[in-house]
Design an enzyme around this catalytic site. Structure first.
Site, PDB file in Angstrom:
ATOM      1  N   ASP A 207      -0.274   4.421   0.725  1.00 20.56           N
ATOM      2  CA  ASP A 207      -0.696   5.498   1.622  1.00 20.56           C
ATOM      3  C   ASP A 207       0.074   5.392   2.931  1.00 20.56           C
ATOM      4  O   ASP A 207       0.711   4.366   3.207  1.00 20.56           O
ATOM      5  CB  ASP A 207      -2.205   5.432   1.897  1.00 20.56           C
ATOM      6  CG  ASP A 207      -2.622   4.149   2.601  1.00 20.56           C
ATOM      7  OD1 ASP A 207      -2.194   3.062   2.164  1.00 20.56           O
ATOM      8  OD2 ASP A 207      -3.362   4.223   3.612  1.00 20.56           O
TER       9      ASP A 207
ATOM     10  N   HIS B 207       0.858  -1.183   0.000  1.00 22.56           N
ATOM     11  CA  HIS B 207       0.000   0.000   0.000  1.00 22.56           C
ATOM     12  C   HIS B 207       0.894   1.232   0.000  1.00 22.56           C
ATOM     13  O   HIS B 207       1.948   1.241   0.617  1.00 22.56           O
ATOM     14  CB  HIS B 207      -0.963   0.014   1.192  1.00 22.56           C
ATOM     15  CG  HIS B 207      -0.299   0.157   2.533  1.00 22.56           C
ATOM     16  ND1 HIS B 207      -0.053   1.386   3.120  1.00 22.56           N
ATOM     17  CD2 HIS B 207       0.182  -0.757   3.403  1.00 22.56           C
ATOM     18  CE1 HIS B 207       0.539   1.208   4.298  1.00 22.56           C
ATOM     19  NE2 HIS B 207       0.701  -0.083   4.489  1.00 22.56           N
TER      20      HIS B 207
ATOM     21  N   GLU C 163      -4.932   1.711   3.145  1.00 20.89           N
ATOM     22  CA  GLU C 163      -4.769   0.618   4.114  1.00 20.89           C
ATOM     23  C   GLU C 163      -4.827   1.150   5.530  1.00 20.89           C
ATOM     24  O   GLU C 163      -5.353   0.502   6.433  1.00 20.89           O
ATOM     25  CB  GLU C 163      -3.429  -0.101   3.864  1.00 20.89           C
ATOM     26  CG  GLU C 163      -3.264  -1.425   4.610  1.00 20.89           C
ATOM     27  CD  GLU C 163      -2.740  -1.280   6.033  1.00 20.89           C
ATOM     28  OE1 GLU C 163      -2.830  -2.250   6.792  1.00 20.89           O
ATOM     29  OE2 GLU C 163      -2.235  -0.186   6.393  1.00 20.89           O
ATOM     30  N   GLU C 164      -4.311   2.338   5.704  1.00 19.72           N
ATOM     31  CA  GLU C 164      -4.230   2.893   7.060  1.00 19.72           C
ATOM     32  C   GLU C 164      -5.596   3.317   7.610  1.00 19.72           C
ATOM     33  O   GLU C 164      -5.694   3.743   8.754  1.00 19.72           O
ATOM     34  CB  GLU C 164      -3.244   4.071   7.094  1.00 19.72           C
ATOM     35  CG  GLU C 164      -1.819   3.710   6.646  1.00 19.72           C
ATOM     36  CD  GLU C 164      -1.099   2.736   7.588  1.00 19.72           C
ATOM     37  OE1 GLU C 164      -1.698   2.314   8.605  1.00 19.72           O
ATOM     38  OE2 GLU C 164       0.062   2.389   7.291  1.00 19.72           O
TER      39      GLU C 164
ATOM     40  N   ASP D 160       6.841   1.828   6.134  1.00 18.59           N
ATOM     41  CA  ASP D 160       5.455   1.355   6.035  1.00 18.59           C
ATOM     42  C   ASP D 160       4.672   2.233   5.096  1.00 18.59           C
ATOM     43  O   ASP D 160       4.214   3.295   5.478  1.00 18.59           O
ATOM     44  CB  ASP D 160       4.829   1.355   7.436  1.00 18.59           C
ATOM     45  CG  ASP D 160       3.391   0.886   7.454  1.00 18.59           C
ATOM     46  OD1 ASP D 160       2.928   0.355   6.447  1.00 18.59           O
ATOM     47  OD2 ASP D 160       2.721   1.063   8.493  1.00 18.59           O
TER      48      ASP D 160
HETATM   49 ZN   LIG Z   1       1.438  -0.846   6.317  1.00 16.12          ZN
END
Ligand SMILES: [Zn+2]
Ligand SMILES: *[C@@H]1O[C@H](CO)[C@@H](O)[C@H](O)[C@H]1NC(C)=O
Ligand SMILES: *[C@@H]1O[C@H](CO)[C@@H](O)[C@H](O)[C@H]1NC(C)=O
Ligand SMILES: *[C@@H]1O[C@H](CO)[C@@H](O)[C@H](O)[C@H]1NC(C)=O
Ligand SMILES: *[C@@H]1O[C@H](CO)[C@@H](O)[C@H](O)[C@H]1NC(C)=O
Length: 597
Positions: free
Chosen positions: A173, A171, A240-241, A206
């Site tokens: 984002d 992801h 995703e977050e 991340d």
């Molecule tokens: Zn992540």
């Protein structure tokens, strides 16, 4: 001989990842394990050698490791690429790619408005444009389909259409940077600044490291004329977050439409990297996820003036229910052949500082209830471990009453459960229902559970209703004995070993539990889903994921000098962490291409 004295680095517990149910913090689980390690800070009075421990454990087959897997069919290409990865030029190129990607803030907020209306989605457009410019060969070779505007679905068509494709997920984002924390960053969060040691910024770990690492691996494979025989699909979510509903929630159905159920050989999404556990280096691909459900319990009784009160108000009754729930909390039992049990077996088999008595119990647990109980007794002493084993319950919200002279007509509570992999939503709901039913007669209440009236019809003093509007069963467990896990584990070991100059082959792989990630939308597509992001977390920190000072370190110095497996640790003194991620994706792609999956 291992010296049994280790000062384990304390976990950094970042602030809660997502306030919104039902998402659990992956990071909390990571911290969880680190904390669990602390339980076993070994006592110095146990000088048993690894060999003797092995003789004592009955389960000699426990946590058998796949050898590092080196691509054979394209072995010459692999050699050329790893030589390239080791060059300073390549390091500079890799740093620059990640740095630029970090500079585009693709923040995801809770409760964003629709795409096209809420301007905060637009950062995704800039990021996608950037990818198209930066990875031109990739974009001219792979087919790109945009799903729900910003979801990216790439197809790298393989030459053999009889082979099931593999899917690599990521992801792009990031979690927002709180404006109040900006000045706590050593380098600004969207600077992508490289200070000679680390690339600083939100997303550097991340999960832009995953997305950019994957794209770089593929771009370079293309530059070297590699063509896959097995189709490779990439899917990148963009929220995703905040639960992945816009990204993964549309990408997975699109794939299901195109390929049908069970059509993919394996799926690899982000997840934990590798870190030190019990004095050894373990990579922990997630093979399972706990389920979750919020149970709302609402008590209703007649209102009235509080000068003439009944024996129990709604609030008093609800309080009794909560006390009853808490005094009958779910039991934690360690069960053989669950993912948690197998993970414990891996730590027992390969963790050099786990106390021998625990190793023995875990080793014999499969064949002896007594040893299973002994292992459990040790392991569940730690709250964090217990949370992995059991279905948890937490009474998180309570409300009721509006005025000091009025009887409360209603009182409500919300109980959050995280469901053990061997249990289910149904079992959890039934358990709560039964506990509420225990009190129905005493308080003269009707009980409606999840829409069904359970008490005999007729007049009652009050009522209680249980509701569970949203729930998710535990994920299907991906097998660790099948070829897909072996390809993943073998690739992880090879990447680590290559990056550590041939001295990192000691990394072990243990199937583990992770929190809810985007993969929950993909369950129907494959029985082999792994949550693993190749990240060097050996320094015991989480590199600032979801908090200040997120960074991708280029050089990681290990803080532990004594205890542990010091030979192994020394081999890790220098590692170019981001290049190693690219090497990992290269190994995974080449190995999956030639494996029988
Ligand atoms: Zn992540
Ligand atoms: C690897 O590099 C050698 C030397 O440059 C070259 O001859 C060979 O063709 C390369 N192999 C592949 C598969 O790219
Ligand atoms: C990879 O291996 C296949 C099968 O041996 C071969 O046909 C192909 O040329 C190789 N590709 C590269 C780039 O080395
Ligand atoms: C859960 O229980 C409901 C109602 O009893 C039933 O319809 C459903 O099939 C069950 N689900 C599972 C996964 O067992
Ligand atoms: C329960 O409450 C109803 C309504 O107030 C009442 O008619 C009934 O007698 C009560 N039952 C018992 C067992 O107290």
């Amino acid at each position: 001989m291992t010296k049994l004295k280790a000062e384990l680095p304390g976990p950094i517990v970042p602030r809660s990842r997502r306030p919104k149910w039902p998402l659990v913090s992956a990071i909390t689980f990571f911290a969880t394990w680190s904390a669990w390690l602390c339980l076993f800070a070994p006592s110095p009075s146990l000088p048993l050698s690894e060999r003797r421990i092995r003789q004592h454990s009955a389960d000699s087959e426990m946590c058998v490791q796949t050898s590092p897997l080196i691509p054979q069919k394209n072995g010459s290409l692999w050699n050329n690429l790893t030589t390239l990865h080791a060059t300073d030029d390549f390091l500079a190129r890799a740093i620059s790619q990640l740095s630029v990607a970090v500079q585009i803030p693709t923040e995801t907020f809770d409760a964003m408005g629709p795409i096209g209306e809420d301007a905060r989605w637009q950062s995704r457009g800039s990021f996608v444009d950037h990818l198209e410019k930066s990875f031109q060969l990739l974009h001219s070779t792979l087919a790109l389909e945009k799903v729900n505007t910003y979801g990216l679905l790439y197809t790298w068509q393989g030459s053999d259409s009889t082979l099931k494709p593999i899917l690599l997920m990521g992801h792009y984002d990031v979690v927002p940077v709180a404006s109040s924390s900006v000045d706590q960053w050593t380098h600004p969060p969207y600077s992508g600044h490289f200070d000679g040691e680390a690339i600083w910024g939100r997303g550097s770990l991340d999960d832009k490291a995953g997305v950019i690492g994957m794209m770089m691996a593929i771009e370079v494979l293309l530059e070297h004329k590699f063509t896959p025989s097995r189709t490779i699909i990439l899917s990148f979510g963009f929220d995703e977050e905040a639960g992945g509903y816009q990204g993964a929630g549309h990408l997975a159905p699109a794939l299901l439409d195109r390929f049908g159920p069970n059509s993919l050989a394996m799926i690899v999404d982000e997840g934990h990297g590798y870190s030190e556990r019990y004095g050894s280096v373990f990579a922990v691909p997630g093979i399972a996820e706990k389920g979750s459900v919020n149970v709302e319990i609402e008590v209703q009784t007649p209102g009235g003036h509080s000068s003439v009160p009944p024996e129990h108000t709604s609030i008093g009754i609800l309080a009794a229910i909560i006390v009853h729930l808490e005094s009958h909390a779910p039991k934690s039992t360690l069960q053989i052949d669950t993912p948690v049990f197998e993970m414990a077996q891996c730590f027992a088999a390969h963790g050099s500082t786990m106390p021998p008595a625990i190793k023995r119990s875990i080793g014999r647990a499969r064949g002896s209830i007594k040893d299973l109980k002994a292992a459990e007794e040790h392991l569940v002493q730690d709250r964090m471990f217990r949370a992995l084993v059991e279905t948890t319950q937490a009474v998180d919200i309570i409300s009721g009453g509006v005025k000091s002279n009025a009887l409360p007509e209603q009182a409500q509570t919300v109980v959050n459960h995280r469901i053990a992999t061997q249990s289910s939503v149904n079992a959890t709901l039934s358990r709560d229902t039964k506990l509420v039913m225990d009190l129905a007669r005493k308080f003269n209440l009707s009980v409606t559970a999840y829409g069904e009236l359970l008490t005999p019809p007729g007049s009652t003093y009050g009522s209680v209703a249980l509701r569970a509007p949203q729930s998710l069963d535990p994920a299907p467990v991906s097998p660790i004995s099948a070829p897909p896990f072996r390809v993943l584990a073998g690739s992880i070991r090879t990447a680590r070993n290559t990056a550590a100059g041939g001295r990192g082959g000691g990394v072990r792989c243990a199937g583990a539990l992770t929190a809810l990630l985007d993969t929950r939308f993909y369950w129907p597509l494959s029985a082999h889903i792994f949550r693993y992001g190749h990240r060097n977390l050996l320094d015991g920190t989480l590199g600032g994921i979801h908090t200040v000072n997120e960074r991708m370190s280029q050089v990681r110095f290990l803080p532990f000098s004594s205890g542990a497996d010091s030979e192994l640790m020394r081999a890790d003194v220098r590692a170019d962490a981001f290049v190693e991620i690219i090497t990992y994706f290269t190994a995974l792609i080449l190995n999956a291409d030639e494996a029988e999956l």
